[in-house]
Each structure stands twice: as structure tokens, then as C-alpha cells.
Design a protein around this motif. Structure first.
Motif, PDB file in Angstrom:
ATOM      1  N   ALA A 119       0.835  -1.204   0.000  1.00 18.60           N
ATOM      2  CA  ALA A 119       0.000   0.000   0.000  1.00 18.60           C
ATOM      3  C   ALA A 119       0.868   1.251   0.000  1.00 18.60           C
ATOM      4  O   ALA A 119       0.581   2.232  -0.702  1.00 18.60           O
ATOM      5  N   LEU A 120       1.946   1.221   0.774  1.00 19.54           N
ATOM      6  CA  LEU A 120       2.860   2.363   0.800  1.00 19.54           C
ATOM      7  C   LEU A 120       3.473   2.577  -0.575  1.00 19.54           C
ATOM      8  O   LEU A 120       3.610   3.719  -1.043  1.00 19.54           O
ATOM      9  N   CYS A 121       3.847   1.501  -1.257  1.00 23.31           N
ATOM     10  CA  CYS A 121       4.437   1.636  -2.588  1.00 23.31           C
ATOM     11  C   CYS A 121       3.433   2.199  -3.586  1.00 23.31           C
ATOM     12  O   CYS A 121       3.807   2.981  -4.474  1.00 23.31           O
ATOM     13  N   GLU A 134      -3.424  -5.313  -6.773  1.00 24.26           N
ATOM     14  CA  GLU A 134      -2.762  -4.241  -7.519  1.00 24.26           C
ATOM     15  C   GLU A 134      -1.270  -4.504  -7.731  1.00 24.26           C
ATOM     16  O   GLU A 134      -0.588  -3.725  -8.375  1.00 24.26           O
ATOM     17  N   GLY A 135      -0.761  -5.593  -7.187  1.00 23.51           N
ATOM     18  CA  GLY A 135       0.647  -5.906  -7.338  1.00 23.51           C
ATOM     19  C   GLY A 135       1.383  -5.841  -6.012  1.00 23.51           C
ATOM     20  O   GLY A 135       0.928  -5.202  -5.060  1.00 23.51           O
ATOM     21  N   VAL A 136       2.536  -6.502  -5.952  1.00 25.30           N
ATOM     22  CA  VAL A 136       3.310  -6.541  -4.716  1.00 25.30           C
ATOM     23  C   VAL A 136       4.465  -5.543  -4.732  1.00 25.30           C
ATOM     24  O   VAL A 136       5.154  -5.368  -3.736  1.00 25.30           O
ATOM     25  N   TRP A 137       4.728  -4.914  -5.893  1.00 25.10           N
ATOM     26  CA  TRP A 137       5.732  -3.853  -5.996  1.00 25.10           C
ATOM     27  C   TRP A 137       7.148  -4.346  -5.693  1.00 25.10           C
ATOM     28  O   TRP A 137       7.987  -3.582  -5.248  1.00 25.10           O
ATOM     29  N   GLU A 138       7.398  -5.623  -5.940  1.00 26.00           N
ATOM     30  CA  GLU A 138       8.711  -6.203  -5.633  1.00 26.00           C
ATOM     31  C   GLU A 138       9.447  -6.567  -6.919  1.00 26.00           C
ATOM     32  O   GLU A 138       8.899  -7.266  -7.778  1.00 26.00           O
ATOM     33  N   ALA A 185      13.629   6.761  -7.462  1.00 27.36           N
ATOM     34  CA  ALA A 185      13.303   5.341  -7.487  1.00 27.36           C
ATOM     35  C   ALA A 185      13.184   4.767  -6.082  1.00 27.36           C
ATOM     36  O   ALA A 185      13.768   5.276  -5.122  1.00 27.36           O
ATOM     37  N   ALA A 186      12.408   3.681  -5.993  1.00 24.72           N
ATOM     38  CA  ALA A 186      12.231   2.979  -4.726  1.00 24.72           C
ATOM     39  C   ALA A 186      12.284   1.483  -4.988  1.00 24.72           C
ATOM     40  O   ALA A 186      11.982   1.013  -6.086  1.00 24.72           O
ATOM     41  N   VAL A 187      12.654   0.733  -3.968  1.00 24.81           N
ATOM     42  CA  VAL A 187      12.695  -0.721  -4.055  1.00 24.81           C
ATOM     43  C   VAL A 187      12.144  -1.278  -2.750  1.00 24.81           C
ATOM     44  O   VAL A 187      12.450  -0.786  -1.673  1.00 24.81           O
ATOM     45  N   LYS A 188      11.325  -2.316  -2.885  1.00 29.25           N
ATOM     46  CA  LYS A 188      10.643  -2.865  -1.715  1.00 29.25           C
ATOM     47  C   LYS A 188      10.730  -4.385  -1.712  1.00 29.25           C
ATOM     48  O   LYS A 188      10.565  -5.042  -2.749  1.00 29.25           O
TER      49      LYS A 188
END
Length: 265
Positions: free
Chosen positions: A22-24, A48-52, A108-111
């Protein structure tokens, strides 16, 4: 180095099911990018996806496997691992390749929840190649996380709670001093305020982020009743972690937890 290498890379740190996805979603609405190698959405889990990033997750799993751990069986020995040791040289080369190809843009961000356990390895690689980093943490009530793990993975409640404690131990040991934090509750209540609390203002201030579209209604499926119970409130800091560990010893003894886990298997 690749021209896509981020100017400053944000590491999103938090336990599985703690609100990191959710934060991503909110971060993307604010202008952050996550690259084009993301794992697919999971029906009924993260629609919506895991953003990983798939390569990051695979490397984190390889790192844990190299020290006889997995994401669901972390032990105390992780706190003593020297991630700069020679045995991880090929892992570092792989990490440098990932970091240098970047995550889609300069903001950019990475989770990956596994960062709770492996963050020192990644921060060391960033220092090695001169990438400026920042870290943020999101937390959630342990019982909410454990209920979500119970639904997704079939983990008994006591095992899920002990997993929360293990990851939180990693967070408290591995994040840089002064790392900003927010909670899943705060994020859902006011995404803009939560990002401000994390000292993140996005990359496109001229455009109002669509947080309502990013954080859909019904995103939360498990909600603890707010009270003084340590299990019902996000954990932040060493003292609260110790209280959590003490509560688990009293309410979910190791023997009982192992029996419950065996029955689940």
C-alpha cells in the motif's frame, strides 16, 4: 554505470503483510518509480501488485539460503552475519548489477519485506558503487499481520506472531539511526501526511497525487481493536519489541507453537 541508476534510492522496509505494498502504491502516485521487473499481482492477496523487483527478491532468497534461512524461518543467527564476507562476493556482484540497471528513474524505490533481514548487505553495496540511499519503515499491529499470514500462508497465529517478532528484531538492528517510520493505519487515514512523516515528497509536486485511486477502499481485511495490548499496536523501538517477545512467550509458548505448526502442515 547505467544511465538509469537512481540519484537517490529509497528502500521500503517492513514485515510481510504490514502495508508495504500500500505504501508503494502511494509512492508511485507521488512520482516514485519501481522499475519494469516487478512480480505479478497475486489474485486474492495483492490485486494491484506486490511492488517487488523479481531480481531483488530472488537475490534476497539466495542470501537467506546461503546462511541456512528462508523468509519464513529466520533465526537469531542472522544478526551475526557479516554480509561483507568473501562468501557473498558473487551475491554482491549480482546486487551491483541490479542497482546499476536501476528501477526506472532518478526518483526510485525498491521494496521487499526480506530487507528487514538483509538490509545491511544492500546498503553496503550502495556504498560500494556510490548510490545515495534513504530508508523508510512501515509497521502494523502484530495480530493483524499474523491474521493476514494465517489467511495467505496457513501459518498458525502463534507462528505468525513469532515471525513478526523476528522481522521486527531485524528492523531494529538493521535500519540506520533516525530512520523515519509510519504505520498502516496512518497511511490509510492520510496518505499525504504519512509520506510527509517519512520525509518523502515525491518527484512531481506540480501534480496532485491520486492517493484515492492508489489506495482503494476495502484494502484492509484485518483490523485489531485498539487497546493497550502490545499485539494490537504497531511495534516501534527496542522496548516495545521486548514487550512483544515477552507477551509471545507467555501466550504462545514455543512448544505450543510448534505443535500448531505441525498440525497445519
Amino acid at each position: 554505470m547505467s544511465g538509469r541508476q537512481p540519484v537517490k534510492l529509497l528502500f521500503v522496509v517492513g514485515m510481510h503483510r504490514s502495508g508495504t505494498s500500500a505504501l508503494c502504491a502511494a509512492l508511485q502516485a507521488a512520482g516514485f518509480s519501481f522499475g519494469d521487473k516487478l512480480l505479478a499481482a497475486q489474485a486474492g492477496v495483492n490485486e494491484e501488485g506486490v511492488w517487488e523487483d523479481a531480481d531483488v527478491v530472488a537475490l534476497n532468497d539466495a542470501l537467506l539460503n546461503a546462511v541456512n534461512n528462508t523468509w519464513y524461518t529466520p533465526d537469531e543467527s542472522l544478526g551475526d552475519v557479516d554480509w561483507s564476507a568473501g562468501q557473498f562476493a558473487h551475491h554482491r556482484r549480482a546486487a551491483v548489477d541490479i542497482l546499476q540497471r536501476g528501477f526506472g528513474g532518478p526518483q526510485a524505490a525498491v521494496k521487499d519485506p526480506r530487507f528487514c533481514l538483509t538490509l545491511p548487505f544492500w546498503l553496503g553495496c550502495c556504498v560500494e558503487i556510490g548510490i545515495s540511499v534513504r530508508v523508510c519503515v512501515i509497521g502494523r499491529a502484530p495480530v493483524e499481520i499474523a491474521r493476514s499470514l494465517e489467511k495467505r500462508d496457513g501459518f498458525p497465529l502463534g507462528y505468525g506472531l513469532r515471525l513478526v517478532a523476528a522481522y521486527q528484531r531485524g528492523v531494529e538492528s538493521n535500519i540506520p539511526p533516525g530512520t523515519p517510520r509510519t504505520t498502516f493505519d496512518e497511511l490509510l487515514a492520510d496518505p499525504a501526511a504519512a509520506l510527509a512523516q517519512l520525509e518523502l515528497d515525491g518527484s512531481n509536486p506540480s501534480q496532485e497525487p491520486d492517493f484515492k485511486g492508489a489506495l482503494r477502499a476495502g484494502l484492509r481485511h484485518h483490523k485489531a481493536v485498539p487497546d493497550d495490548d502490545i499485539l494490537s499496536n504497531p511495534i516501534s523501538g527496542e522496548s516495545e519489541l521486548l514487550r512483544l517477545e515477552q507477551a509471545l512467550e507467555e501466550r504462545y509458548p514455543s512448544g505450543t507453537t510448534l505443535r500448531d505448526f505441525a498440525r497445519a502442515l
